[in-house]
Design a protein around this motif. Structure first.
Motif, PDB file in Angstrom:
ATOM      1  N   PHE A   1      29.040  71.036  56.124  1.00 27.41           N
ATOM      2  CA  PHE A   1      27.920  71.882  55.733  1.00 27.41           C
ATOM      3  C   PHE A   1      28.380  73.125  54.979  1.00 27.41           C
ATOM      4  CE2 PHE A   1      25.322  70.148  59.487  1.00 27.41           C
ATOM      5  CZ  PHE A   1      24.639  69.256  58.690  1.00 27.41           C
ATOM      6  N   ASP A   2      29.611  73.589  55.235  1.00 26.14           N
ATOM      7  CA  ASP A   2      30.051  74.828  54.582  1.00 26.14           C
ATOM      8  C   ASP A   2      30.167  74.693  53.066  1.00 26.14           C
ATOM      9  OD1 ASP A   2      32.345  73.277  54.548  1.00 26.14           O
ATOM     10  OD2 ASP A   2      33.623  74.783  55.495  1.00 26.14           O
ATOM     11  N   ARG A   3      30.159  73.477  52.560  1.00 28.86           N
ATOM     12  CA  ARG A   3      30.148  73.279  51.100  1.00 28.86           C
ATOM     13  C   ARG A   3      28.849  73.794  50.477  1.00 28.86           C
ATOM     14  NH1 ARG A   3      32.005  67.002  50.718  1.00 28.86           N
ATOM     15  NH2 ARG A   3      33.931  67.235  51.878  1.00 28.86           N
ATOM     16  N   LEU A   4      27.836  73.964  51.293  1.00 33.02           N
ATOM     17  CA  LEU A   4      26.530  74.381  50.786  1.00 33.02           C
ATOM     18  C   LEU A   4      26.410  75.888  50.615  1.00 33.02           C
ATOM     19  CD1 LEU A   4      24.380  72.063  53.083  1.00 33.02           C
ATOM     20  CD2 LEU A   4      25.092  71.637  50.714  1.00 33.02           C
ATOM     21  N   LEU A   5      27.318  76.647  51.192  1.00 31.56           N
ATOM     22  CA  LEU A   5      27.234  78.108  51.122  1.00 31.56           C
ATOM     23  C   LEU A   5      27.340  78.589  49.682  1.00 31.56           C
ATOM     24  CD1 LEU A   5      29.523  79.062  54.140  1.00 31.56           C
ATOM     25  CD2 LEU A   5      27.046  78.790  54.111  1.00 31.56           C
ATOM     26  N   GLY A   6      26.535  79.587  49.352  1.00 34.51           N
ATOM     27  CA  GLY A   6      26.610  80.178  48.025  1.00 34.51           C
ATOM     28  C   GLY A   6      25.243  80.413  47.414  1.00 34.51           C
ATOM     29  N   ARG A   7      25.284  80.800  46.173  1.00 31.64           N
ATOM     30  CA  ARG A   7      24.066  81.092  45.407  1.00 31.64           C
ATOM     31  C   ARG A   7      23.856  79.955  44.420  1.00 31.64           C
ATOM     32  NH1 ARG A   7      22.646  84.283  40.711  1.00 31.64           N
ATOM     33  NH2 ARG A   7      20.698  85.389  41.115  1.00 31.64           N
ATOM     34  N   TRP A   8      22.679  79.319  44.479  1.00 27.68           N
ATOM     35  CA  TRP A   8      22.344  78.154  43.663  1.00 27.68           C
ATOM     36  C   TRP A   8      21.199  78.521  42.731  1.00 27.68           C
ATOM     37  CZ3 TRP A   8      25.359  73.880  44.334  1.00 27.68           C
ATOM     38  CH2 TRP A   8      26.138  73.846  45.488  1.00 27.68           C
TER      39      TRP A   8
ATOM     40  N   LEU B   1      16.405  68.149  48.580  1.00 25.32           N
ATOM     41  CA  LEU B   1      17.585  68.129  47.718  1.00 25.32           C
ATOM     42  C   LEU B   1      18.731  67.341  48.344  1.00 25.32           C
ATOM     43  CD1 LEU B   1      17.537  71.960  46.902  1.00 25.32           C
ATOM     44  CD2 LEU B   1      16.609  70.118  45.487  1.00 25.32           C
ATOM     45  N   ASN B   2      19.608  66.849  47.484  1.00 23.81           N
ATOM     46  CA  ASN B   2      20.841  66.176  47.890  1.00 23.81           C
ATOM     47  C   ASN B   2      22.008  66.910  47.253  1.00 23.81           C
ATOM     48  OD1 ASN B   2      19.648  63.773  49.211  1.00 23.81           O
ATOM     49  ND2 ASN B   2      18.884  63.371  47.166  1.00 23.81           N
ATOM     50  N   TYR B   3      23.071  67.084  48.027  1.00 22.71           N
ATOM     51  CA  TYR B   3      24.266  67.721  47.482  1.00 22.71           C
ATOM     52  C   TYR B   3      25.089  66.691  46.724  1.00 22.71           C
ATOM     53  CZ  TYR B   3      28.774  70.033  47.146  1.00 22.71           C
ATOM     54  OH  TYR B   3      29.948  70.560  46.672  1.00 22.71           O
ATOM     55  N   ASP B   4      25.344  66.963  45.437  1.00 21.83           N
ATOM     56  CA  ASP B   4      26.168  66.117  44.574  1.00 21.83           C
ATOM     57  C   ASP B   4      27.559  66.749  44.524  1.00 21.83           C
ATOM     58  OD1 ASP B   4      27.462  64.815  42.490  1.00 21.83           O
ATOM     59  OD2 ASP B   4      25.949  65.285  40.984  1.00 21.83           O
ATOM     60  N   ALA B   5      28.467  66.249  45.364  1.00 20.48           N
ATOM     61  CA  ALA B   5      29.806  66.837  45.485  1.00 20.48           C
ATOM     62  C   ALA B   5      30.608  66.719  44.196  1.00 20.48           C
ATOM     63  CB  ALA B   5      30.562  66.182  46.640  1.00 20.48           C
ATOM     64  N   ALA B   6      30.459  65.617  43.484  1.00 18.35           N
ATOM     65  CA  ALA B   6      31.229  65.404  42.253  1.00 18.35           C
ATOM     66  C   ALA B   6      30.913  66.464  41.205  1.00 18.35           C
ATOM     67  CB  ALA B   6      30.959  64.015  41.692  1.00 18.35           C
ATOM     68  N   ASN B   7      29.662  66.896  41.140  1.00 16.04           N
ATOM     69  CA  ASN B   7      29.248  67.897  40.149  1.00 16.04           C
ATOM     70  C   ASN B   7      28.946  69.256  40.756  1.00 16.04           C
ATOM     71  OD1 ASN B   7      29.246  66.131  37.780  1.00 16.04           O
ATOM     72  ND2 ASN B   7      27.629  65.062  38.887  1.00 16.04           N
TER      73      ASN B   7
END
Length: 142
Positions: free
Chosen positions: A42-49, A111-117
């Motif tokens: 989940f920590d990959r989601l932290l930040g400003r989008w 939403l879905n997290y796209d790790a590649a992009n």
């Protein structure tokens, strides 16, 4: 010498090594570490989008182990999320945000997290206007 204790001792020596060869029912620390590292964090989601279509912003400051997000929304003025959660679906990270502020009552981002992009892709369902929009949020790296 009494033969019964001697037979018992021999049997225990024969049976115990055979039991020791049985596979463990509990995963080893190495197996558990491999499984947890394979799951998305989940920590990959932290930040400003920043939403590419319109400049709307989702800021994710924290996420707990259950996926509850400490997040805010701006369009450009700040609006509170009524619901902000992340979940795992296999190796995928999914996010749900619900707005209940004026003009957005019940509108959602799915939403879905796209790790590649390193992007959040999905749909904005604007229930008040009865419209759905395909949306993409990119991480603000500034």
């Amino acid at each position: 010498m009494n033969p019964i204790p001697f037979v018992m001792l021999c049997l225990s020596l024969i049976v115990n090594p055979a039991l020791a060869q049985q596979p463990s029912q509990q995963p080893s620390a190495t197996t558990a570490a491999r499984q947890s590292s394979a799951e998305p964090a989940f920590d990959r989601l932290l930040g400003r989008w920043v939403r590419l279509q319109g400049g709307y912003v989702i800021t994710i400051r924290a996420v707990d182990a259950d996926g509850k997000l400490d997040a805010s929304y701006a369009n450009p003025r700040p609006l509170p999320f009524h619901v902000a959660v992340a979940s795992r679906d296999g190796n995928a990270l999914k996010l749900l945000f619900e707005l209940r502020a004026a003009g957005y009552n019940g509108s959602t981002y799915t939403l879905n997290y796209d790790a590649a992009n390193d992007r959040l892709n999905g749909v904005f369902d604007q229930v008040v206007a009865k419209q759905r929009f395909d949306v993409v949020f990119a991480r603000d790296k500034s």
